[in-house]
Design an enzyme around this catalytic site. Structure first.
Site, PDB file in Angstrom:
ATOM      1  N   ASP A  36      -8.549  -3.462  -5.297  1.00 53.34           N
ATOM      2  CA  ASP A  36      -7.281  -3.070  -4.689  1.00 53.34           C
ATOM      3  C   ASP A  36      -6.183  -3.963  -5.248  1.00 53.34           C
ATOM      4  OD1 ASP A  36      -5.339  -1.933  -2.938  1.00 53.34           O
ATOM      5  OD2 ASP A  36      -6.916  -1.587  -1.464  1.00 53.34           O
TER       6      ASP A  36
ATOM      7  N   HIS B  85      -8.536 -10.350 -15.069  1.00 51.74           N
ATOM      8  CA  HIS B  85      -7.908  -9.788 -16.263  1.00 51.74           C
ATOM      9  C   HIS B  85      -6.408  -9.726 -16.020  1.00 51.74           C
ATOM     10  CE1 HIS B  85      -7.667  -7.647 -20.024  1.00 51.74           C
ATOM     11  NE2 HIS B  85      -7.005  -6.643 -19.457  1.00 51.74           N
TER      12      HIS B  85
ATOM     13  N   ASP C 214     -14.227   3.080   1.898  1.00 48.06           N
ATOM     14  CA  ASP C 214     -13.432   1.933   1.481  1.00 48.06           C
ATOM     15  C   ASP C 214     -13.980   1.219   0.248  1.00 48.06           C
ATOM     16  OD1 ASP C 214     -11.407   1.772   3.704  1.00 48.06           O
ATOM     17  OD2 ASP C 214     -13.255   1.763   4.865  1.00 48.06           O
TER      18      ASP C 214
ATOM     19  N   LYS D 119       0.434   3.547  -3.101  1.00 49.10           N
ATOM     20  CA  LYS D 119      -0.707   4.440  -3.320  1.00 49.10           C
ATOM     21  C   LYS D 119      -0.231   5.858  -3.596  1.00 49.10           C
ATOM     22  CE  LYS D 119      -4.444   4.078  -0.827  1.00 49.10           C
ATOM     23  NZ  LYS D 119      -5.439   3.872   0.262  1.00 49.10           N
TER      24      LYS D 119
ATOM     25  N   CYS E 231       0.809  -1.214   0.000  1.00 47.22           N
ATOM     26  CA  CYS E 231       0.000   0.000   0.000  1.00 47.22           C
ATOM     27  C   CYS E 231       0.845   1.268   0.000  1.00 47.22           C
ATOM     28  CB  CYS E 231      -0.950  -0.004   1.191  1.00 47.22           C
ATOM     29  SG  CYS E 231      -2.321  -1.169   0.983  1.00 47.22           S
TER      30      CYS E 231
ATOM     31  N   SER F 161     -14.473   9.432   0.621  1.00 49.04           N
ATOM     32  CA  SER F 161     -13.263   8.589   0.495  1.00 49.04           C
ATOM     33  C   SER F 161     -13.413   7.300   1.292  1.00 49.04           C
ATOM     34  CB  SER F 161     -12.023   9.354   0.957  1.00 49.04           C
ATOM     35  OG  SER F 161     -11.852  10.540   0.225  1.00 49.04           O
TER      36      SER F 161
END
Length: 324
Positions: A67, A139, A50, A19, A16, A48
């Site tokens: 995510d 994908h 989750d 980000k 993370c 904002s």
């Protein structure tokens, strides 16, 4: 076959910590048209939160999120587990229970062994199996750096959706995992993380936040979010701004993973913690003379971090016992 490599050396960042900094993200999104109005959209981009939540009927709402990130560890199977745990967390943070997931895969196929890519996918699938959901598709692309994550879908009763914007005056805060994952990931890249620290890091980042779905049934749990790339301060600020509140943290009561404080005091930190502080530090008042390690850990990007709960004080002990 590609030459031997460390998985984390194939990416410029990890977990993370990849980000976008909060200030950069705000600037990018400032010109994005608002969605709507859609009567069924219960949660969108306004606070904002989750995940997005779409009301299906009086008894069901769909929770949708995605995510993905670059490797935070060198073991491909563990990387897959961490990424999947992190992605499912956003469903739990809204009070939902996941129903299925789709894989998001980007790999530098000319630089990685096929077996390692297979292990990444197997790690993600193993976590989804623990959560009782299938990976039903996905994908894949050939990318410059390895990327893995999920699109996660879940269900929640519309009355049990837990937003990050519903904290109330007088609530107490509970954080369900210790801070320090970003510091540990930096120490790992610098070959300064011992076996005990590595085990603590993996144990925390692969622990599902499934308790969030149960906590949504507790009326005294007013608001819920998960702590990830913006650090504890960044995600708590989102709660405060969305709820029109302010918050006070006691450093001595802020949970940290074992060994995290010592590494931070030794100067181990991620670049993302500095970017986080630069993005929102003006909204935070630290004690006079606060050490750099305190600031770094409060801003530390948490890959697959814990749930941050805003709870009525009379129920805090009961909720904490349930979490434990």
């Amino acid at each position: 076959m590609p030459a031997p490599y460390r998985l984390t050396d194939l990416a410029h960042g990890g977990g993370c910590g990849c980000k976008l900094a909060p200030a950069v993200l705000r600037d990018i999104l400032s010109k994005t048209p608002a969605a709507g109005p859609f009567a069924a959209l219960m949660v969108g981009t306004e606070t904002s939160d989750d995940a997005a939540v779409w009301r299906l009927n009086d008894a069901q709402a769909l929770v949708a999120t995605t995510d993905f990130f670059m490797p935070v560890v060198d073991d491909p199977h563990v990387f897959g587990r961490i990424a999947a745990t992190n992605a499912l967390s956003d469903v739990y943070a809204m009070g939902g229970r996941p129903i299925f997931a789709l894989a998001v895969v980007g790999m530098p196929v000319d630089r990685m062994r096929v077996e390692d890519v297979q292990q990444i996918l197997a790690g993600g699938a193993s976590v989804c199996a623990e959560a009782g959901v299938p990976i039903a598709g996905g994908h894949s692309i050939d990318s410059a750096e390895p990327i893995y994550g999920l699109v996660a879908l879940g269900l929640v009763h519309p009355d049990r959706v837990r937003r990050n914007s519903d904290a109330r005056d007088g609530d107490l805060l509970i954080l369900t995992k210790g801070l320090g994952v970003g510091v540990f990931s930096a120490a790992l890249k610098q070959a300064r993380l011992d076996a005990i620290g590595y085990a603590a890091m993996v144990g925390s980042t692969t622990q599902l936040n499934a308790v969030g779905a149960d906590l949504a049934e507790v009326e005294a749990v007013h608001a819920m979010t998960d702590v990830t790339g913006f650090g504890l301060l960044g995600h708590l600020l989102e709660v405060c701004r969305g709820s029109g509140q302010s918050a006070e943290l006691r450093w001595a009561d802020t949970p940290r993973l074992p060994g995290a404080s010592e590494l931070a005091e030794a100067g181990v930190r991620t670049g993302a913690s500095g970017r986080n502080w630069a993005s929102y530090g003006e909204a935070v008042r630290l004690p006079e003379g606060a050490p750099d390690a305190m600031r770094d850990l409060l801003c530390d990007p948490q890959t697959s971090g814990g749930l941050l709960l805003s709870v009525a004080p009379e129920a805090a002990a009961e909720v904490l016992a349930q979490v434990r």
